[in-house]
Design a protein around this motif. Structure first.
Motif, PDB file in Angstrom:
ATOM      1  N   PHE B  19      42.588  22.832   2.727  1.00  0.00           N
ATOM      2  CA  PHE B  19      41.814  23.606   1.761  1.00  0.00           C
ATOM      3  C   PHE B  19      40.497  22.896   1.553  1.00  0.00           C
ATOM      4  CE2 PHE B  19      46.039  25.029   0.841  1.00  0.00           C
ATOM      5  CZ  PHE B  19      45.885  26.346   0.472  1.00  0.00           C
ATOM      6  N   GLY B  20      39.400  23.631   1.580  1.00  0.00           N
ATOM      7  CA  GLY B  20      38.136  23.007   1.220  1.00  0.00           C
ATOM      8  C   GLY B  20      37.308  22.509   2.387  1.00  0.00           C
ATOM      9  N   GLY B  21      37.923  22.323   3.525  1.00  0.00           N
ATOM     10  CA  GLY B  21      37.153  21.950   4.705  1.00  0.00           C
ATOM     11  C   GLY B  21      36.469  20.601   4.584  1.00  0.00           C
ATOM     12  N   GLY B  22      35.551  20.341   5.502  1.00  0.00           N
ATOM     13  CA  GLY B  22      34.792  19.098   5.484  1.00  0.00           C
ATOM     14  C   GLY B  22      35.689  17.876   5.565  1.00  0.00           C
ATOM     15  N   TYR B  23      35.399  16.876   4.709  1.00  0.00           N
ATOM     16  CA  TYR B  23      36.159  15.642   4.751  1.00  0.00           C
ATOM     17  C   TYR B  23      37.616  15.849   4.326  1.00  0.00           C
ATOM     18  CZ  TYR B  23      31.790  13.184   5.451  1.00  0.00           C
ATOM     19  OH  TYR B  23      30.614  12.732   5.960  1.00  0.00           O
ATOM     20  N   ALA B  24      37.897  16.949   3.641  1.00  0.00           N
ATOM     21  CA  ALA B  24      39.267  17.186   3.171  1.00  0.00           C
ATOM     22  C   ALA B  24      40.240  17.297   4.331  1.00  0.00           C
ATOM     23  CB  ALA B  24      39.320  18.452   2.327  1.00  0.00           C
ATOM     24  N   MET B  25      39.755  17.740   5.487  1.00  0.00           N
ATOM     25  CA  MET B  25      40.691  17.919   6.591  1.00  0.00           C
ATOM     26  C   MET B  25      40.934  16.621   7.373  1.00  0.00           C
ATOM     27  SD  MET B  25      38.602  20.213   9.316  1.00  0.00           S
ATOM     28  CE  MET B  25      38.302  21.540   8.163  1.00  0.00           C
ATOM     29  N   ILE B  26      40.112  15.624   7.160  1.00  0.00           N
ATOM     30  CA  ILE B  26      40.250  14.384   7.939  1.00  0.00           C
ATOM     31  C   ILE B  26      41.614  13.707   7.756  1.00  0.00           C
ATOM     32  CG2 ILE B  26      39.346  12.031   8.188  1.00  0.00           C
ATOM     33  CD1 ILE B  26      36.559  13.210   7.836  1.00  0.00           C
ATOM     34  N   PRO B  27      42.067  13.498   6.488  1.00  0.00           N
ATOM     35  CA  PRO B  27      43.372  12.823   6.346  1.00  0.00           C
ATOM     36  C   PRO B  27      44.515  13.588   6.998  1.00  0.00           C
ATOM     37  CG  PRO B  27      42.306  13.156   4.200  1.00  0.00           C
ATOM     38  CD  PRO B  27      41.422  13.756   5.207  1.00  0.00           C
ATOM     39  N   LEU B  28      44.519  14.906   6.834  1.00  0.00           N
ATOM     40  CA  LEU B  28      45.588  15.709   7.423  1.00  0.00           C
ATOM     41  C   LEU B  28      45.602  15.605   8.939  1.00  0.00           C
ATOM     42  CD1 LEU B  28      45.537  18.989   5.359  1.00  0.00           C
ATOM     43  CD2 LEU B  28      47.558  17.687   5.957  1.00  0.00           C
ATOM     44  N   PHE B  29      44.420  15.744   9.534  1.00  0.00           N
ATOM     45  CA  PHE B  29      44.344  15.691  10.991  1.00  0.00           C
ATOM     46  C   PHE B  29      44.686  14.295  11.497  1.00  0.00           C
ATOM     47  CE2 PHE B  29      42.910  19.655  12.849  1.00  0.00           C
ATOM     48  CZ  PHE B  29      42.669  20.387  11.710  1.00  0.00           C
ATOM     49  N   MET B  40      46.135   9.573  19.874  1.00  0.00           N
ATOM     50  CA  MET B  40      45.096   8.539  20.009  1.00  0.00           C
ATOM     51  C   MET B  40      45.297   7.541  18.883  1.00  0.00           C
ATOM     52  SD  MET B  40      41.750  10.589  18.553  1.00  0.00           S
ATOM     53  CE  MET B  40      41.865  12.079  19.483  1.00  0.00           C
ATOM     54  N   ASP B  41      44.637   6.345  18.973  1.00  0.00           N
ATOM     55  CA  ASP B  41      44.804   5.379  17.886  1.00  0.00           C
ATOM     56  C   ASP B  41      43.769   5.626  16.782  1.00  0.00           C
ATOM     57  OD1 ASP B  41      42.453   4.292  18.789  1.00  0.00           O
ATOM     58  OD2 ASP B  41      43.384   2.607  19.811  1.00  0.00           O
ATOM     59  N   GLY B  42      43.923   4.874  15.687  1.00  0.00           N
ATOM     60  CA  GLY B  42      43.070   5.090  14.524  1.00  0.00           C
ATOM     61  C   GLY B  42      41.590   4.893  14.821  1.00  0.00           C
ATOM     62  N   ALA B  43      41.277   3.908  15.672  1.00  0.00           N
ATOM     63  CA  ALA B  43      39.875   3.641  15.996  1.00  0.00           C
ATOM     64  C   ALA B  43      39.272   4.795  16.781  1.00  0.00           C
ATOM     65  CB  ALA B  43      39.770   2.345  16.788  1.00  0.00           C
ATOM     66  N   GLU B  44      40.028   5.318  17.736  1.00  0.00           N
ATOM     67  CA  GLU B  44      39.488   6.418  18.524  1.00  0.00           C
ATOM     68  C   GLU B  44      39.297   7.656  17.653  1.00  0.00           C
ATOM     69  OE1 GLU B  44      41.740   7.454  22.005  1.00  0.00           O
ATOM     70  OE2 GLU B  44      40.091   8.604  22.846  1.00  0.00           O
ATOM     71  N   PHE B  45      40.225   7.870  16.703  1.00  0.00           N
ATOM     72  CA  PHE B  45      40.061   8.998  15.792  1.00  0.00           C
ATOM     73  C   PHE B  45      38.804   8.833  14.947  1.00  0.00           C
ATOM     74  CE2 PHE B  45      40.781  11.289  11.799  1.00  0.00           C
ATOM     75  CZ  PHE B  45      40.951  12.554  12.314  1.00  0.00           C
ATOM     76  N   ALA B  46      38.553   7.593  14.484  1.00  0.00           N
ATOM     77  CA  ALA B  46      37.340   7.338  13.698  1.00  0.00           C
ATOM     78  C   ALA B  46      36.085   7.603  14.541  1.00  0.00           C
ATOM     79  CB  ALA B  46      37.344   5.907  13.181  1.00  0.00           C
TER      80      ALA B  46
END
Lengths: 196, 190
Positions: B19-29, B40-46
């Motif tokens: 909900f809300g888009g933008g940075y809100a979707m980062i934790p879920l994804f 992928m690992d955390g660094a590659e996701f970042a």
């Protein structure tokens, strides 16, 4: 309360289908980051230049697309497309809007694997990750000003933070906790209305 | 299960909770891609989140395309992208067609009053995860188990500078990220 503008019966002849699709293609192609970055460009194009939508409609479209699940850029394309050309407009707009981002990432993914093991690139990405951390922190603080307006909000946000950051709790569970509290708010509002 | 169908379902499921888009979707994804499926690992996701800031389209769409591409080539990219689009498409279109009487002060607003603070909390948690891949050399969560934590001087220096620049001037993401990449090369070597 009148129905929202953007959910009213679509104005089928507002524009041609292919020009709508083309507009969404290039708007999403030039707005880096997507989502809210699209808003000013859409506003200039659809409201000021073409006159397909009014300012009020744009404001509502933003509110509605932020209240529904899904990727904002696609939500906006669907709502605007539906408003202007019905279901066909919604389909055409949504697919046009994802075309450029799709192509960009396919190229990035192809190029990335060819460049692994390069020290300069690794260090460049370390810098980039540090900057992204700062960007998200700033945006979280700014978001917090509007969201942390009650003790309940503070409690929910800190619970979510601690659960995810320190104890590795599933993000989905935290969102569902928020949904439960939201349902409680709805119930309270309904009870209040009945009393009045 | 067929890998294309699996990609489609994973991203459809993840996107429906955004909900809300933008940075809100980062934790879920991140939860789905890094923790649950280890695509992928955390660094590659970042890195991918950074790339999403300087390419067209939002992070949800970009990460779906990227993961799909890395798992199953172009067909995978198409399957994952369609997955991310589906919830947005179905819910928004359904709302547009059926909810013509949703009012401005409806139940949706109350529901979001509960959801938004939680989303904020998980965004704040995402800040920690991103710091784990840049500022710190071991995850912050290891402190809970009584571990210690190391700091990367390069990462910390760039983080502090980026924080000040972003807070004071809020430049276009492209400039901030390009500057940080350059700083990373200059401080970290090449």
């Amino acid at each position: 309360m009148p129905p929202l503008f953007c959910f009213q019966v679509p104005a089928m002849n507002a524009c041609k289908l292919h020009s709508l699709a083309w507009k969404f293609f290039w708007i999403s192609a030039v707005t880096l980051g997507g989502g809210m970055a699209m808003v000013p460009v859409m506003q200039r194009e659809f409201v000021e230049k073409q006159g397909w939508l009014t300012d009020d409609e744009m404001v509502e479209i933003i509110a509605v697309t932020h209240s529904l699940p899904g990727v904002i850029a696609v939500n906006m394309a669907v709502v605007v497309g539906y408003r202007l050309r019905g279901v066909a407009g919604a389909v055409a707009s949504a697919f046009s809007a994802v075309l450029a981002p799709f192509a960009a990432i396919v190229f990035v993914a192809a190029g990335r694997s060819a460049m692994t093991g390069c020290a300069a690139l690794d260090n460049a990405f370390l810098g980039v990750r540090a900057a992204v951390t700062a960007m998200i922190l700033v945006s979280a603080v700014k978001l917090g000003k509007g969201i942390l307006v009650s003790p309940v909000a503070w409690a929910l946000a800190s619970t979510g933070f601690v659960a995810c950051a320190l104890f590795g709790v599933d993000v989905t569970l935290v969102i569902l906790l928020g949904a439960l509290v939201g349902i409680a708010y709805i119930a309270c509002a309904a009870v209040k209305r009945r009393r009045e | 299960m067929n890998v294309l169908l699996q990609l489609y379902l994973i991203f459809a499921k993840t996107a429906i909770l955004t909900f809300g888009g933008g940075y809100a979707m980062i934790p879920l994804f991140r939860d789905e891609i890094v923790v649950k499926h280890a695509f992928m690992d955390g660094a590659e996701f970042a890195n991918l989140v950074a790339l999403a800031q300087v390419t067209p389209g939002p992070i949800g769409l970009n990460s779906a395309t990227y993961v799909g591409m890395s798992q199953a080539g172009i067909p995978g990219a198409i399957a994952a992208t369609l997955g991310v689009m589906t919830p947005a498409f179905v819910t928004t279109l359904a709302a547009a067609i059926f909810l013509s009487r949703v009012s401005r002060s409806g139940w949706l607003k109350d529901l979001l009053r509960g959801i938004r603070p939680c989303v904020l909390g998980v965004i704040a948690a995402a800040v920690v995860f991103f710091a784990d891949t840049s500022v710190f050399t071991s995850p912050v969560s290891s402190l809970v188990q009584g571990g210690t934590i190391g700091v990367s001087s390069t990462g910390l220096a760039i983080f502090v500078c980026a924080l000040i620049v972003e807070w004071r001037w809020k430049p276009a993401p492209l400039w901030l990220l390009a500057g940080s990449a350059l700083a990373g090369i200059l401080l970290g070597g090449w």
